[in-house]
Design a protein around this motif. Structure first.
Motif, PDB file in Angstrom:
ATOM      1  N   LEU A 141       5.038  11.352  -1.806  1.00 27.56           N
ATOM      2  CA  LEU A 141       4.847  10.202  -2.689  1.00 27.56           C
ATOM      3  C   LEU A 141       4.296  10.655  -4.041  1.00 27.56           C
ATOM      4  O   LEU A 141       3.389  11.485  -4.090  1.00 27.56           O
ATOM      5  CB  LEU A 141       3.878   9.194  -2.066  1.00 27.56           C
ATOM      6  CG  LEU A 141       4.249   8.662  -0.678  1.00 27.56           C
ATOM      7  CD1 LEU A 141       3.145   7.740  -0.156  1.00 27.56           C
ATOM      8  CD2 LEU A 141       5.586   7.935  -0.705  1.00 27.56           C
ATOM      9  N   PRO A 173       0.305   4.222  -3.301  1.00 30.74           N
ATOM     10  CA  PRO A 173       0.865   2.906  -2.970  1.00 30.74           C
ATOM     11  C   PRO A 173      -0.224   1.834  -2.996  1.00 30.74           C
ATOM     12  O   PRO A 173      -1.402   2.125  -2.765  1.00 30.74           O
ATOM     13  CB  PRO A 173       1.412   3.093  -1.543  1.00 30.74           C
ATOM     14  CG  PRO A 173       1.519   4.564  -1.347  1.00 30.74           C
ATOM     15  CD  PRO A 173       0.425   5.166  -2.176  1.00 30.74           C
ATOM     16  N   TRP A 228      -2.270   1.693   0.201  1.00 31.65           N
ATOM     17  CA  TRP A 228      -2.640   3.027   0.668  1.00 31.65           C
ATOM     18  C   TRP A 228      -3.765   2.994   1.701  1.00 31.65           C
ATOM     19  O   TRP A 228      -3.728   3.730   2.696  1.00 31.65           O
ATOM     20  CB  TRP A 228      -3.035   3.895  -0.514  1.00 31.65           C
ATOM     21  CG  TRP A 228      -3.350   5.321  -0.153  1.00 31.65           C
ATOM     22  CD1 TRP A 228      -4.521   5.984  -0.318  1.00 31.65           C
ATOM     23  CD2 TRP A 228      -2.446   6.265   0.435  1.00 31.65           C
ATOM     24  NE1 TRP A 228      -4.424   7.284   0.113  1.00 31.65           N
ATOM     25  CE2 TRP A 228      -3.163   7.487   0.590  1.00 31.65           C
ATOM     26  CE3 TRP A 228      -1.112   6.204   0.844  1.00 31.65           C
ATOM     27  CZ2 TRP A 228      -2.582   8.627   1.133  1.00 31.65           C
ATOM     28  CZ3 TRP A 228      -0.532   7.353   1.391  1.00 31.65           C
ATOM     29  CH2 TRP A 228      -1.269   8.540   1.536  1.00 31.65           C
ATOM     30  N   LEU A 266       9.336   2.780   1.286  1.00 27.63           N
ATOM     31  CA  LEU A 266       8.373   3.365   0.362  1.00 27.63           C
ATOM     32  C   LEU A 266       8.868   4.705  -0.165  1.00 27.63           C
ATOM     33  O   LEU A 266       8.717   5.021  -1.353  1.00 27.63           O
ATOM     34  CB  LEU A 266       7.022   3.529   1.056  1.00 27.63           C
ATOM     35  CG  LEU A 266       5.855   4.037   0.205  1.00 27.63           C
ATOM     36  CD1 LEU A 266       5.562   3.068  -0.937  1.00 27.63           C
ATOM     37  CD2 LEU A 266       4.608   4.217   1.081  1.00 27.63           C
ATOM     38  N   GLU A 267       9.486   5.494   0.702  1.00 26.55           N
ATOM     39  CA  GLU A 267       9.953   6.816   0.290  1.00 26.55           C
ATOM     40  C   GLU A 267      11.246   6.734  -0.519  1.00 26.55           C
ATOM     41  O   GLU A 267      11.491   7.572  -1.394  1.00 26.55           O
ATOM     42  CB  GLU A 267      10.097   7.715   1.517  1.00 26.55           C
ATOM     43  CG  GLU A 267       8.746   8.038   2.138  1.00 26.55           C
ATOM     44  CD  GLU A 267       8.824   8.878   3.393  1.00 26.55           C
ATOM     45  OE1 GLU A 267       9.916   9.423   3.687  1.00 26.55           O
ATOM     46  OE2 GLU A 267       7.797   9.001   4.094  1.00 26.55           O
ATOM     47  N   ALA A 279      10.047   6.003  -3.797  1.00 25.85           N
ATOM     48  CA  ALA A 279       9.458   7.225  -4.348  1.00 25.85           C
ATOM     49  C   ALA A 279      10.533   8.142  -4.918  1.00 25.85           C
ATOM     50  O   ALA A 279      10.355   8.748  -5.978  1.00 25.85           O
ATOM     51  CB  ALA A 279       8.661   7.949  -3.267  1.00 25.85           C
TER      52      ALA A 279
END
Length: 236
Positions: free
Chosen positions: A112, A116, A119, A190-191, A194
């Protein structure tokens, strides 16, 4: 510190760096088989605190960068391709930034570039998952076996420390000139986000989204991952 390594094949050096809690021998098995018969010398190190590599855990990734440098020097490897996943991806990225002359290509997944918004929640979930793992006797027996004298529980717990993740390093890629590939699984929103961020930060970073896979894309879709990585390396 020179890391314990597992080496197969002969040819261009390719370093494959495992995720947290695993070892060089238990991860990237399919990729080791794939590349070792395609004129690559596949080197899979045990990061410090894993497998048969000891070492202190403070300043973890800076120490990993030095460990990798010491290890390559001991193997007389002047240049290599390097790929890693999760903490191995962070180590690979930071090594490429610190030693660009030693790296022909860089590939990482599960990394990342910024903190986030959730997090704290993600960190708490990871800590809870470790607690469950510690209660799983079958898993404990397996991890005791692969990590030998290392305190693998302490290693995993160190990953949840507040300042463990080096976002200042993972987000600083604008000046990265090494040919780079960011590989992510499509099930990790999320990735995927990223990966798009990495492309915005540096247009020279290639991205690949592999279907039907998550955080450990190399394990969940090993054939696709190997083919994508091989295509990337061949086109440099």
């Amino acid at each position: 510190m020179i890391l314990n390594t597992h080496i197969t094949g002969d040819g261009e050096p390719l370093i494959l760096i495992h995720s947290g809690g695993m070892t060089g021998l238990t991860e990237y098995q399919e990729q080791s088989e794939y590349f070792s018969v395609r004129n690559f010398k596949v080197i899979r190190p045990d990061l410090r605190g894993h497998g048969k590599s000891p070492g202190e855990l403070d300043h973890y990734f800076n120490r990993c960068v030095q460990d990798l440098s010491d290890t390559l020097e001991s193997l007389n490897v002047e240049q290599c391709h390097i790929a890693g996943v999760s903490i191995g991806g962070i180590a690979a990225l930071m090594f490429a930034k610190a030693h660009p002359g030693k790296v022909k290509s860089l590939s990482f997944s599960g990394v990342l570039p910024s903190v986030p918004v959730n997090w704290t929640e993600l960190s708490n979930e990871e800590a809870a998952s470790y607690d469950q793992l510690f209660d799983n006797q079958e898993a404990v027996t397996f991890l005791n076996d692969i990590h030998g004298d290392n305190d693998w529980k302490a290693t995993l717990q160190s990953f949840t420390a507040e300042d463990f993740y080096p976002f200042d390093e993972t987000g600083d890629v604008s000046s990265l000139k090494t040919p780079t590939l960011c590989v992510v699984g499509d099930q990790q929103e999320l990735e995927v986000s990223a990966a798009l961020t990495y492309k915005q930060l540096n247009q020279n970073i290639n991205i690949s989204v592999i279907p039907f896979s998550g955080h450990l894309v190399h394990r969940e879709q090993p054939d696709l991952y190997s083919e994508v990585l091989h295509t990337f390396i061949k086109n440099i």
